[in-house]
Design a protein around this motif. Structure first.
Motif, PDB file in Angstrom:
ATOM      1  N   HIS A 116       8.930   5.780  10.909  1.00 25.51           N
ATOM      2  CA  HIS A 116       7.889   5.981  13.041  1.00 25.51           C
ATOM      3  C   HIS A 116       7.152   6.492  11.652  1.00 25.51           C
ATOM      4  O   HIS A 116       5.953   7.399  12.860  1.00 25.51           O
ATOM      5  CB  HIS A 116       8.677   6.407  13.515  1.00 25.51           C
ATOM      6  N   PHE A 173       5.584  -2.040   6.291  1.00 21.33           N
ATOM      7  CA  PHE A 173       5.436  -0.941   7.851  1.00 21.33           C
ATOM      8  C   PHE A 173       6.821  -2.940   8.630  1.00 21.33           C
ATOM      9  O   PHE A 173       6.442  -3.632   8.780  1.00 21.33           O
ATOM     10  CB  PHE A 173       4.779  -1.727   8.553  1.00 21.33           C
ATOM     11  N   GLU A 224       1.931  14.837  16.548  1.00 20.98           N
ATOM     12  CA  GLU A 224       1.366  14.219  15.902  1.00 20.98           C
ATOM     13  C   GLU A 224       0.571  14.374  14.291  1.00 20.98           C
ATOM     14  O   GLU A 224       0.173  15.431  14.612  1.00 20.98           O
ATOM     15  CB  GLU A 224      -0.206  13.103  16.842  1.00 20.98           C
ATOM     16  N   SER A 284       4.026   7.701  15.601  1.00 25.75           N
ATOM     17  CA  SER A 284       5.577   6.940  16.942  1.00 25.75           C
ATOM     18  C   SER A 284       4.857   5.524  16.800  1.00 25.75           C
ATOM     19  O   SER A 284       4.973   4.836  17.958  1.00 25.75           O
ATOM     20  CB  SER A 284       4.636   7.400  18.382  1.00 25.75           C
ATOM     21  N   THR A 285       4.702   5.177  15.378  1.00 27.13           N
ATOM     22  CA  THR A 285       4.655   3.417  15.057  1.00 27.13           C
ATOM     23  C   THR A 285       6.075   3.238  15.034  1.00 27.13           C
ATOM     24  O   THR A 285       7.271   3.423  14.941  1.00 27.13           O
ATOM     25  CB  THR A 285       3.909   3.961  14.056  1.00 27.13           C
ATOM     26  N   ALA A 338       3.008   7.637  11.031  1.00 22.58           N
ATOM     27  CA  ALA A 338       1.630   7.086  11.683  1.00 22.58           C
ATOM     28  C   ALA A 338       0.571   6.982  10.450  1.00 22.58           C
ATOM     29  O   ALA A 338       0.094   5.644  10.595  1.00 22.58           O
ATOM     30  CB  ALA A 338       0.676   8.476  12.087  1.00 22.58           C
ATOM     31  N   SER A 339       1.162   7.358   9.284  1.00 22.91           N
ATOM     32  CA  SER A 339       0.433   7.025   7.504  1.00 22.91           C
ATOM     33  C   SER A 339       1.163   7.589   6.497  1.00 22.91           C
ATOM     34  O   SER A 339       2.143   8.036   7.085  1.00 22.91           O
ATOM     35  CB  SER A 339      -0.882   7.439   7.527  1.00 22.91           C
ATOM     36  N   GLY A 392       7.786   1.077  12.216  1.00 18.86           N
ATOM     37  CA  GLY A 392       6.356   1.280  12.214  1.00 18.86           C
ATOM     38  C   GLY A 392       6.434   1.550  10.811  1.00 18.86           C
ATOM     39  O   GLY A 392       7.262   1.195   9.457  1.00 18.86           O
ATOM     40  N   TYR A 393       6.058   2.733   9.744  1.00 18.26           N
ATOM     41  CA  TYR A 393       5.849   2.761   8.502  1.00 18.26           C
ATOM     42  C   TYR A 393       7.064   3.455   8.383  1.00 18.26           C
ATOM     43  O   TYR A 393       7.189   4.566   8.719  1.00 18.26           O
ATOM     44  CB  TYR A 393       4.334   3.761   8.955  1.00 18.26           C
TER      45      TYR A 393
END
Length: 285
Positions: A232, A210, A193, A255-256, A234-235, A215-216
């Motif tokens: 996917h 997003f 992560e 893992s978004t 995180a930011s 995800g992102y």
């Protein structure tokens, strides 16, 4: 004498009367209450003030005020404003027409004087005998500075005539390879992560957003028709329209998205609108 007069007035004002309502047939008393002149004056004054206030509010807050002289409706004010603008526009149009007609009359009457124009005298004013093309010291320094900036600019984008060398976006284990039969047009790389995700080449960020499934997501456009997609995350650290260089950190892995089963990077590479196998261009080891 004056004191006795005040006492009589006070006595009249405070003298109590009994107001009784009786049944005319049975003379049964329905209700009654005590009343004096002072209470009657106070009650009448308060009632009058309330009645006047309610009447004023009713008139000012309803369309009834339009029937009172001095008030005007909103529609009437709007029409008046439009008419004022139209009158102003008509005045300007009439002024232009009058000037045009006046000029036409002068032309027809021959009142306009001919002006002799000597073009040779005008050209002679702009004639330059000697031109010094040698750059000055300040100009030379400025040219050298611009050449250095262009030569070593980190924002120089790759052109189609230049070969692109792709670098790995992240270091990790490939858990799923590119498979066009399964319509998996990407490679999935398992990482920890918040592992930094890097741009594979110089380019411009054309999308940052997003989605519920992926995800992102960030998309970078490179030269020679190549486009790289990173999902996917995180930011994301870059904004749409920003220029990035090869190896520059653009996001952090995560893992978004509902399609993600763990921390990893879903990396896609497209060329001229078609997906290509990233392992043919990038060494992920």
């Amino acid at each position: 004498m004056e004191k006795s007069r005040k006492e009589k007035i006070k006595e009249k004002l405070t003298f109590k009367y009994r107001f009784v309502v009786l049944n005319e047939d049975t003379f049964e008393e329905r209700f009654s209450f005590k009343l004096n002149r002072l209470n009657a004056f106070i009650f009448g004054g308060v009632f009058s003030v309330l009645l006047i206030s309610l009447t004023i509010l009713f008139i000012t807050l309803t369309p009834l005020k339009e029937y009172i002289q001095g008030y005007s409706s909103t529609e009437l004010q709007k029409e008046t404003t439009d008419l004022v603008y139209k009158v102003d526009s008509l005045n300007q149009a009439l002024t232009v027409n009058d000037l045009y007609i006046e000029n036409i009359q002068q032309v027809l009457k021959g009142e306009i004087k001919r002006v002799t124009f000597n073009k040779d005298s005008v050209l002679r004013q702009f004639q330059i005998d000697e031109i010094d093309f040698a750059p000055s010291q300040v100009d030379s320094a400025f040219r050298e500075e611009v050449e250095q900036m262009d030569r070593f600019s980190v924002f120089q984008q790759a052109k189609k005539s230049t070969d692109i060398v792709f670098s790995s976006p992240i270091k990790g284990q490939i858990t799923q390879q590119y498979d066009d039969q399964e319509k998996h047009f990407a490679v999935d790389i398992a990482v920890d992560e918040d592992t930094p995700v890097k741009a594979v080449a110089d380019g411009t960020v054309i999308f940052k957003g997003f989605t519920a499934d992926t995800g992102y997501v960030i998309v970078i456009e490179h030269g020679q028709g190549f486009t790289s997609i990173y999902k996917h995350n995180a930011s994301i650290f870059k904004e749409q329209g920003e220029l990035v260089t090869s190896g520059e950190v653009i996001a952090s892995a995560g893992s978004t998205g509902t399609f993600s089963t763990g921390a990893h990077l879903h990396f896609e590479l497209w060329n001229d609108g078609y997906p290509v196998n990233p392992t043919n261009y990038i060494n992920f080891d």
